[in-house]
Design an enzyme around this catalytic site. Sequence first.
Site, mmCIF file in Angstrom:
data_model
loop_
_atom_site.group_PDB
_atom_site.id
_atom_site.type_symbol
_atom_site.label_atom_id
_atom_site.label_comp_id
_atom_site.label_asym_id
_atom_site.label_seq_id
_atom_site.Cartn_x
_atom_site.Cartn_y
_atom_site.Cartn_z
ATOM 1 C CG ASP A 184 -42.308 3.313 59.855
ATOM 2 O OD1 ASP A 184 -43.355 3.997 59.826
ATOM 3 O OD2 ASP A 184 -41.763 2.827 58.836
ATOM 4 C CD GLU B 17 -55.682 -14.223 78.781
ATOM 5 O OE1 GLU B 17 -54.524 -14.377 79.162
ATOM 6 O OE2 GLU B 17 -56.071 -14.481 77.626
ATOM 7 C CB CYS C 271 -57.099 -15.934 74.189
ATOM 8 S SG CYS C 271 -55.791 -14.782 74.620
ATOM 9 C CB THR D 163 -50.736 -6.689 70.719
ATOM 10 O OG1 THR D 163 -50.290 -7.140 72.005
ATOM 11 C CG2 THR D 163 -49.604 -6.811 69.718
ATOM 12 C CG HIS E 107 -56.963 -15.650 69.656
ATOM 13 N ND1 HIS E 107 -57.609 -14.700 70.399
ATOM 14 C CD2 HIS E 107 -55.660 -15.615 70.042
ATOM 15 C CE1 HIS E 107 -56.744 -14.124 71.221
ATOM 16 N NE2 HIS E 107 -55.556 -14.662 71.022
HETATM 17 N N1 CAA Z 1 -43.442 -1.352 58.052
HETATM 18 C C1 CAA Z 1 -44.170 -2.458 57.824
HETATM 19 N N2 CAA Z 1 -44.009 -3.618 58.516
HETATM 20 C C2 CAA Z 1 -43.066 -3.638 59.481
HETATM 21 C C3 CAA Z 1 -42.262 -2.523 59.771
HETATM 22 C C4 CAA Z 1 -42.469 -1.332 58.995
HETATM 23 N N3 CAA Z 1 -41.755 -0.221 59.212
HETATM 24 N N4 CAA Z 1 -41.430 -2.854 60.757
HETATM 25 C C5 CAA Z 1 -41.691 -4.141 61.096
HETATM 26 N N5 CAA Z 1 -42.684 -4.614 60.320
HETATM 27 C C6 CAA Z 1 -43.303 -5.929 60.362
HETATM 28 C C7 CAA Z 1 -42.307 -7.054 60.571
HETATM 29 O O1 CAA Z 1 -41.713 -7.475 59.359
HETATM 30 C C8 CAA Z 1 -43.203 -8.108 61.201
HETATM 31 O O2 CAA Z 1 -43.970 -8.745 60.200
HETATM 32 P P1 CAA Z 1 -43.903 -10.365 60.051
HETATM 33 O O3 CAA Z 1 -44.345 -10.932 61.353
HETATM 34 O O4 CAA Z 1 -44.863 -10.618 58.936
HETATM 35 O O5 CAA Z 1 -42.474 -10.686 59.752
HETATM 36 C C9 CAA Z 1 -44.194 -7.283 62.025
HETATM 37 O O6 CAA Z 1 -44.140 -5.953 61.510
HETATM 38 C C10 CAA Z 1 -43.842 -7.233 63.490
HETATM 39 O O7 CAA Z 1 -42.512 -6.843 63.591
HETATM 40 P P2 CAA Z 1 -41.524 -7.545 64.651
HETATM 41 O O8 CAA Z 1 -41.667 -9.027 64.572
HETATM 42 O O9 CAA Z 1 -40.185 -6.940 64.526
HETATM 43 O O10 CAA Z 1 -42.227 -6.997 65.973
HETATM 44 P P3 CAA Z 1 -41.877 -7.216 67.479
HETATM 45 O O11 CAA Z 1 -40.952 -8.349 67.685
HETATM 46 O O12 CAA Z 1 -41.516 -5.899 68.049
HETATM 47 O O13 CAA Z 1 -43.333 -7.595 68.067
HETATM 48 C C11 CAA Z 1 -44.796 -9.437 68.523
HETATM 49 C C12 CAA Z 1 -44.192 -8.543 67.445
HETATM 50 C C13 CAA Z 1 -43.681 -10.370 69.040
HETATM 51 C C14 CAA Z 1 -45.918 -10.250 67.953
HETATM 52 C C15 CAA Z 1 -45.289 -8.547 69.685
HETATM 53 O O14 CAA Z 1 -46.334 -7.727 69.228
HETATM 54 C C16 CAA Z 1 -45.761 -9.331 70.895
HETATM 55 O O15 CAA Z 1 -44.986 -9.736 71.734
HETATM 56 N N6 CAA Z 1 -47.101 -9.503 70.990
HETATM 57 C C17 CAA Z 1 -47.706 -10.199 72.119
HETATM 58 C C18 CAA Z 1 -47.702 -11.702 71.895
HETATM 59 C C19 CAA Z 1 -48.643 -12.143 70.800
HETATM 60 O O16 CAA Z 1 -49.564 -11.451 70.431
HETATM 61 N N7 CAA Z 1 -48.412 -13.370 70.304
HETATM 62 C C20 CAA Z 1 -49.296 -13.941 69.297
HETATM 63 C C21 CAA Z 1 -49.500 -15.435 69.487
HETATM 64 S S1 CAA Z 1 -49.933 -15.810 71.185
HETATM 65 C C22 CAA Z 1 -51.643 -15.574 71.257
HETATM 66 O O17 CAA Z 1 -52.301 -15.495 70.268
HETATM 67 C C23 CAA Z 1 -52.268 -15.439 72.616
HETATM 68 C C24 CAA Z 1 -52.517 -14.024 72.914
HETATM 69 O O18 CAA Z 1 -53.584 -13.512 72.673
HETATM 70 C C25 CAA Z 1 -51.411 -13.234 73.486
#
Ligand code: CAA
Length: 404
Positions: free
Chosen positions: A33, A83, A115, A156, A237
Site C-alpha cells: 500500500d 560510506e 551517516c 528508503t 539525520h
Molecule cells: N498506511 C500508513 N502507514 C503504514 C501503513 C499504511 N498502509 N503500513 C505501515 N505503516 C506504517 C507502520 O505503522 C510504521 O509506522 P511506525 O514506525 O510509526 O509504527 C511504518 O509505516 C513502517 O512500517 P513497518 O515498520 O511495518 O515497515 P518495515 O518494517 O517494512 O520497514 C524500516 C521499516 C525497518 C524502517 C525499513 O524501512 C528499514 O529497514 N529501513 C532501513 C533502516 C533505517 O532506516 N533505520 C533507521 C535508523 S538507522 C539510521 O538512521 C542510519 C541510516 O541512515 C540507515
Amino acid sequence: MPGELAVGIHDLSIATTRYALTHETLAAQNGVDVAKYHDGIGQRSMSVPAIDEDIVTMAAGAAAPIIARHGTHGIRTVLFATESSVDQAKAGGVHVHALLGLPSAVRIVELKQACYAGTAALQFAIGLVHRDPAQRVLVIASDVSKYDLGSPGEATQGAAAVAMLVSADPALVRVENPSGVFTSDVMDFWRPNYRSTALVKGRDSISAYLRAVEGAWTDYTRQGGRKINDFHAFCYHQPFTKMAFKAHRHLLEFCGYEADDEGIGRALRHTTEYNAAIGNSYTVSMYLGLAALLDNADDLSDQAIGFFSYGSGSVAEFFGGTVVPAYRVHLRSARHRDAISRRVPVDYAKYRQMHEHEFPTDGGDHPLPRETAGPYRLAGLFGHERVYETGADSRPDRSPATAE
Ligand code: CAA
C-alpha cells in the site's frame, strides 16, 4: 561570547542524480500500500544514479558552484565524507580535486563512520579554521544508499551530495560550542566490504538511533549547551523523514515535555522537504535538512537551529548553530529545487537495471554509456582505474553571491 571567533558554514550547495523512482512505482512492484511509504515512512520518491554517476560525480557537481563563486584562495583542506566509497585506499575527494582543477597545495582525506562522517568533517573543518582563520575548508559529503531489492530498506534508498565552505565570519550559519557526543558499539546497520548493499536490523536500528538522541543530548546539556526551548528548528539525520518526527518526540519526552504533533511539526517544518523527494543520502541527509530549511522557511536571521547527526554502529552528535542575518542573498534555493525537480522519472525495469549494475572485476576496459545530464561523469573502468571526465553540462557557473 564577545570577541570569540565565529566559524561555520559560509556557503552550501547540493547535487543529486539524473533519475528518480517514485514510491507509487515501487509500491506497485512490491505489492505494498503506497500509504505505507508516503505516510508510514514519509517518502515520496528516491534519487537513482545514472550508470555514469556516483559519489564523485555528485560531489564535484555540488562543489563546483562553490569554487566558481569563491575561488580557491585559502582552501588548503578538502574533507570528503562518505560510506559508499569507490576505493579502499584512494580518497574520492582526490578525483574531485582533479575535476574541479584545485591547486596542488591542498590536503584531502576521506572520512567514514556511517551517516555521521559529514558532521565529523564539519567539526574538524571548524577546528582547522580556528587554528588559522585565514583558511577555508571545503567539506563534501556524498552517498548512494543501497539495500537489497524487495527488502524493507529498499523504500528508503536515495543519493545526493552536499558541499559546504567552512570559514571564519560565515555568511549562513555560525556553528556553536559545545557539542554533545555519543558512541555505542551496536550492529544496527552495516555494510561488509564484500557487499554493495547495506545490512540492517530495521526496528533495532530505530531504537539505537533513539538511544543515541538521549546520549548526545545528555552530553550536550552536561557540556553547558542551550535549553531545548531555545531552538527555533531542528535538523535531524533522516534515514526516512518520519524518523525525524520519532526522534523529536523522543527528545521532547526525554526532556520532560509533552510532545504534541503541532509543536513537533513546527520544529521540523521545511527540514524534511528535500529528504522526502531524494531519500536517504546517509552523510548528506542532515545537511539536506538544513538546505531545505534555509531555502524554504521565512526569515531565520539570528534563530538558533539544533542539529542531530547519527551514524549507525554508532556515533552521534548534537550541536547548535545560529543563522546569520542577511543569509538569504547567499542561498542557492532555485538551483536546489531545480536539481530535484528536473530528475527524470524511471520505470521499475530501468531502476532495477541500474540497481544491479556492477563492473566486471577482470581488469578489462569497461566504458559507460553517456547518461548523466550533470557537469561530471564516470567514463568507465579501464584496467581497474575509474576514469572521470566533464559531462554534458560543463558550463561554469560563475554567479556572484545573490540568491539563485
Ligand atoms: N498506511 C500508513 N502507514 C503504514 C501503513 C499504511 N498502509 N503500513 C505501515 N505503516 C506504517 C507502520 O505503522 C510504521 O509506522 P511506525 O514506525 O510509526 O509504527 C511504518 O509505516 C513502517 O512500517 P513497518 O515498520 O511495518 O515497515 P518495515 O518494517 O517494512 O520497514 C524500516 C521499516 C525497518 C524502517 C525499513 O524501512 C528499514 O529497514 N529501513 C532501513 C533502516 C533505517 O532506516 N533505520 C533507521 C535508523 S538507522 C539510521 O538512521 C542510519 C541510516 O541512515 C540507515
